[in-house]
Design a protein around this motif. Structure first.
Motif, PDB file in Angstrom:
ATOM      1  N   HIS A   1      47.404  -8.808  15.942  1.00 29.08           N
ATOM      2  CA  HIS A   1      47.311  -7.878  16.772  1.00 29.08           C
ATOM      3  C   HIS A   1      48.233  -8.019  18.205  1.00 29.08           C
ATOM      4  O   HIS A   1      49.464  -8.172  17.961  1.00 29.08           O
ATOM      5  CB  HIS A   1      45.932  -7.529  17.189  1.00 29.08           C
ATOM      6  CG  HIS A   1      45.196  -6.727  16.038  1.00 29.08           C
ATOM      7  ND1 HIS A   1      43.972  -6.986  15.749  1.00 29.08           N
ATOM      8  CD2 HIS A   1      45.636  -6.041  15.439  1.00 29.08           C
ATOM      9  CE1 HIS A   1      43.374  -6.163  14.826  1.00 29.08           C
ATOM     10  NE2 HIS A   1      44.823  -5.577  14.454  1.00 29.08           N
ATOM     11  N   GLU A   2      47.538  -8.516  19.265  1.00 36.33           N
ATOM     12  CA  GLU A   2      48.319  -8.713  20.348  1.00 36.33           C
ATOM     13  C   GLU A   2      49.101 -10.072  20.385  1.00 36.33           C
ATOM     14  O   GLU A   2      50.226 -10.106  20.862  1.00 36.33           O
ATOM     15  CB  GLU A   2      47.239  -8.932  21.646  1.00 36.33           C
ATOM     16  CG  GLU A   2      47.892  -9.510  22.827  1.00 36.33           C
ATOM     17  CD  GLU A   2      48.740  -8.502  23.586  1.00 36.33           C
ATOM     18  OE1 GLU A   2      49.184  -9.183  24.446  1.00 36.33           O
ATOM     19  OE2 GLU A   2      48.647  -7.172  23.544  1.00 36.33           O
ATOM     20  N   HIS A   3      48.706 -11.040  19.302  1.00 33.38           N
ATOM     21  CA  HIS A   3      49.408 -12.273  19.372  1.00 33.38           C
ATOM     22  C   HIS A   3      49.515 -12.702  17.891  1.00 33.38           C
ATOM     23  O   HIS A   3      48.514 -12.069  17.395  1.00 33.38           O
ATOM     24  CB  HIS A   3      48.615 -13.603  19.948  1.00 33.38           C
ATOM     25  CG  HIS A   3      48.772 -13.386  21.558  1.00 33.38           C
ATOM     26  ND1 HIS A   3      50.015 -13.955  22.286  1.00 33.38           N
ATOM     27  CD2 HIS A   3      48.114 -12.831  22.386  1.00 33.38           C
ATOM     28  CE1 HIS A   3      49.627 -13.705  23.503  1.00 33.38           C
ATOM     29  NE2 HIS A   3      48.705 -12.863  23.683  1.00 33.38           N
ATOM     30  N   ALA A   4      50.502 -13.339  17.389  1.00 38.47           N
ATOM     31  CA  ALA A   4      50.808 -13.705  16.019  1.00 38.47           C
ATOM     32  C   ALA A   4      49.549 -14.438  15.652  1.00 38.47           C
ATOM     33  O   ALA A   4      49.298 -15.483  16.251  1.00 38.47           O
ATOM     34  CB  ALA A   4      52.009 -14.356  15.872  1.00 38.47           C
ATOM     35  N   THR A   5      48.866 -14.088  14.453  1.00 40.95           N
ATOM     36  CA  THR A   5      47.740 -14.783  14.145  1.00 40.95           C
ATOM     37  C   THR A   5      47.443 -14.648  12.626  1.00 40.95           C
ATOM     38  O   THR A   5      47.746 -13.880  11.998  1.00 40.95           O
ATOM     39  CB  THR A   5      46.512 -13.946  14.655  1.00 40.95           C
ATOM     40  OG1 THR A   5      46.409 -13.741  15.907  1.00 40.95           O
ATOM     41  CG2 THR A   5      45.177 -14.660  14.325  1.00 40.95           C
ATOM     42  N   SER A   6      47.199 -15.722  11.843  1.00 41.91           N
ATOM     43  CA  SER A   6      47.037 -16.073  10.557  1.00 41.91           C
ATOM     44  C   SER A   6      45.944 -16.859  10.251  1.00 41.91           C
ATOM     45  O   SER A   6      45.428 -17.637  11.099  1.00 41.91           O
ATOM     46  CB  SER A   6      48.390 -16.407   9.877  1.00 41.91           C
ATOM     47  OG  SER A   6      48.583 -17.793  10.176  1.00 41.91           O
ATOM     48  N   GLY A   7      45.357 -16.649   8.939  1.00 44.66           N
ATOM     49  CA  GLY A   7      44.492 -17.652   8.430  1.00 44.66           C
ATOM     50  C   GLY A   7      43.270 -16.795   7.740  1.00 44.66           C
ATOM     51  O   GLY A   7      43.631 -15.485   7.418  1.00 44.66           O
ATOM     52  N   THR A   8      42.443 -17.522   7.051  1.00 42.44           N
ATOM     53  CA  THR A   8      41.436 -16.723   6.315  1.00 42.44           C
ATOM     54  C   THR A   8      39.888 -16.876   7.001  1.00 42.44           C
ATOM     55  O   THR A   8      39.637 -17.986   7.870  1.00 42.44           O
ATOM     56  CB  THR A   8      41.220 -17.486   5.021  1.00 42.44           C
ATOM     57  OG1 THR A   8      42.306 -17.637   4.251  1.00 42.44           O
ATOM     58  CG2 THR A   8      40.164 -16.758   4.132  1.00 42.44           C
TER      59      THR A   8
ATOM     60  N   THR B   1      46.667 -19.089  15.829  1.00 47.09           N
ATOM     61  CA  THR B   1      46.960 -17.995  16.976  1.00 47.09           C
ATOM     62  C   THR B   1      47.549 -18.789  18.019  1.00 47.09           C
ATOM     63  O   THR B   1      47.472 -19.735  18.101  1.00 47.09           O
ATOM     64  CB  THR B   1      45.769 -17.231  16.936  1.00 47.09           C
ATOM     65  OG1 THR B   1      46.026 -15.974  17.698  1.00 47.09           O
ATOM     66  CG2 THR B   1      44.650 -18.003  17.663  1.00 47.09           C
ATOM     67  N   SER B   2      47.733 -17.725  18.915  1.00 50.01           N
ATOM     68  CA  SER B   2      48.200 -18.315  20.299  1.00 50.01           C
ATOM     69  C   SER B   2      46.757 -18.715  21.067  1.00 50.01           C
ATOM     70  O   SER B   2      45.634 -18.153  20.888  1.00 50.01           O
ATOM     71  CB  SER B   2      48.860 -17.045  21.317  1.00 50.01           C
ATOM     72  OG  SER B   2      49.848 -16.824  20.528  1.00 50.01           O
ATOM     73  N   ASN B   3      46.776 -19.513  22.081  1.00 53.55           N
ATOM     74  CA  ASN B   3      45.737 -20.056  22.914  1.00 53.55           C
ATOM     75  C   ASN B   3      45.777 -18.874  24.164  1.00 53.55           C
ATOM     76  O   ASN B   3      46.886 -18.436  24.373  1.00 53.55           O
ATOM     77  CB  ASN B   3      45.910 -21.386  23.502  1.00 53.55           C
ATOM     78  CG  ASN B   3      44.668 -22.052  23.734  1.00 53.55           C
ATOM     79  OD1 ASN B   3      43.567 -21.455  24.051  1.00 53.55           O
ATOM     80  ND2 ASN B   3      44.485 -23.389  23.999  1.00 53.55           N
ATOM     81  N   GLY B   4      44.758 -18.744  24.722  1.00 51.82           N
ATOM     82  CA  GLY B   4      44.463 -17.770  25.687  1.00 51.82           C
ATOM     83  C   GLY B   4      43.339 -17.933  26.516  1.00 51.82           C
ATOM     84  O   GLY B   4      42.328 -18.592  26.064  1.00 51.82           O
TER      85      GLY B   4
ATOM     86  N   SER C   1      33.906  -6.676   9.876  1.00 48.98           N
ATOM     87  CA  SER C   1      35.163  -7.437  10.368  1.00 48.98           C
ATOM     88  C   SER C   1      35.260  -8.487  11.387  1.00 48.98           C
ATOM     89  O   SER C   1      33.931  -8.564  11.757  1.00 48.98           O
ATOM     90  CB  SER C   1      36.079  -6.432  10.869  1.00 48.98           C
ATOM     91  OG  SER C   1      35.711  -5.622  12.091  1.00 48.98           O
ATOM     92  N   VAL C   2      35.938  -9.339  11.267  1.00 48.38           N
ATOM     93  CA  VAL C   2      35.716 -10.449  12.379  1.00 48.38           C
ATOM     94  C   VAL C   2      37.091 -10.248  13.390  1.00 48.38           C
ATOM     95  O   VAL C   2      38.237 -10.026  12.727  1.00 48.38           O
ATOM     96  CB  VAL C   2      35.701 -11.703  11.704  1.00 48.38           C
ATOM     97  CG1 VAL C   2      36.225 -12.900  12.874  1.00 48.38           C
ATOM     98  CG2 VAL C   2      34.458 -12.060  11.097  1.00 48.38           C
ATOM     99  N   SER C   3      36.880 -10.520  14.864  1.00 48.55           N
ATOM    100  CA  SER C   3      38.140 -10.544  15.490  1.00 48.55           C
ATOM    101  C   SER C   3      38.165 -11.603  16.622  1.00 48.55           C
ATOM    102  O   SER C   3      37.155 -11.988  17.033  1.00 48.55           O
ATOM    103  CB  SER C   3      37.985  -9.175  16.306  1.00 48.55           C
ATOM    104  OG  SER C   3      38.960  -9.160  17.496  1.00 48.55           O
ATOM    105  N   ILE C   4      39.397 -12.148  16.710  1.00 52.41           N
ATOM    106  CA  ILE C   4      39.506 -12.982  17.667  1.00 52.41           C
ATOM    107  C   ILE C   4      39.908 -12.257  18.880  1.00 52.41           C
ATOM    108  O   ILE C   4      40.943 -11.662  18.967  1.00 52.41           O
ATOM    109  CB  ILE C   4      40.611 -14.163  17.569  1.00 52.41           C
ATOM    110  CG1 ILE C   4      40.567 -14.730  16.142  1.00 52.41           C
ATOM    111  CG2 ILE C   4      41.067 -15.144  18.429  1.00 52.41           C
ATOM    112  CD1 ILE C   4      39.545 -15.494  15.690  1.00 52.41           C
TER     113      ILE C   4
END
Length: 190
Positions: free
Chosen positions: A85-92, A112-115, A170-173
């Motif tokens: 979404h806002e930052h490149a994110t991948s994984g399971t 993902t990016s740190n923030g 769903s799950v969101s970072i």
């Protein structure tokens, strides 16, 4: 004329400097830009899974012990792949029932990016690609599972015992500071 300029310049310069320093300090606190260059890697094992090592040898007088049945170990109930979404994110992402009956959300191979103020949310919102999915997760029902432990690696987040798993999909970072999703995964039942 020179004297008027000198009187106005001193206090004005000091006031501008105080406001500028305060603004920079607030901006650094709020945005925490150094986190863009800092990675935090967390590698947690799934609770209840033994390390992959050979079992101890049984004494000759003892019968060989049976290994525990897979039914008594952790069981994946749902899973999905993270999208950006806002930052490149991948994984399971996996929703796992542990042998003791408790549940965890497991992030595997997260990248993902740190923030600032990142959280892991279990939500009822649909996962939408692109900008359409940035702000949907706080519109409905969600459970915050805590602060993101690291922006890379594999980690576990315990679900509250009273969470109705059937109402979450769903799950969101989630970046709580800016109300935006860094990435999310739709959970498909397995």
């Amino acid at each position: 004329m020179g004297r008027v300029r000198k009187v106005l310049t001193g206090p004005l310069v000091i006031a501008v400097l105080v406001v500028a320093v305060g603004g920079v300090g607030f901006g650094l606190y709020w945005f925490q830009p150094w986190k863009l260059w800092q990675d935090e890697t967390v590698q947690e094992a799934l609770p209840g899974v033994a390390e992959t090592s050979a079992p101890p040898a049984a004494a000759p007088s003892e019968p060989p012990s049976e290994s525990p049945s897979p039914a008594t170990g952790p069981r994946t109930l749902a899973s999905g792949e993270l999208i950006s979404h806002e930052h490149a994110t991948s994984g399971t992402v996996k929703l796992v029932r542990l042998a003791d009956g408790s549940h965890v959300v497991r992030l595997e191979n997260l990248n993902t990016s740190n923030g600032p103020d990142l959280r892991v949310w279990l939500t009822d919102a649909p996962v939408k690609p692109g900008k359409a999915g940035w702000h949907v997760f706080d519109d409905g029902k969600y459970v915050s599972l805590g602060k993101l432990k690291g922006n890379k690696g594999s980690q576990n987040y315990v679900l509250p015992g009273d969470a109705d798993l059937s109402s979450f999909s769903s799950v969101s970072i989630w970046c709580d500071r800016f109300d935006v999703s860094f990435g999310a995964a739709e959970l498909a039942r397995v």
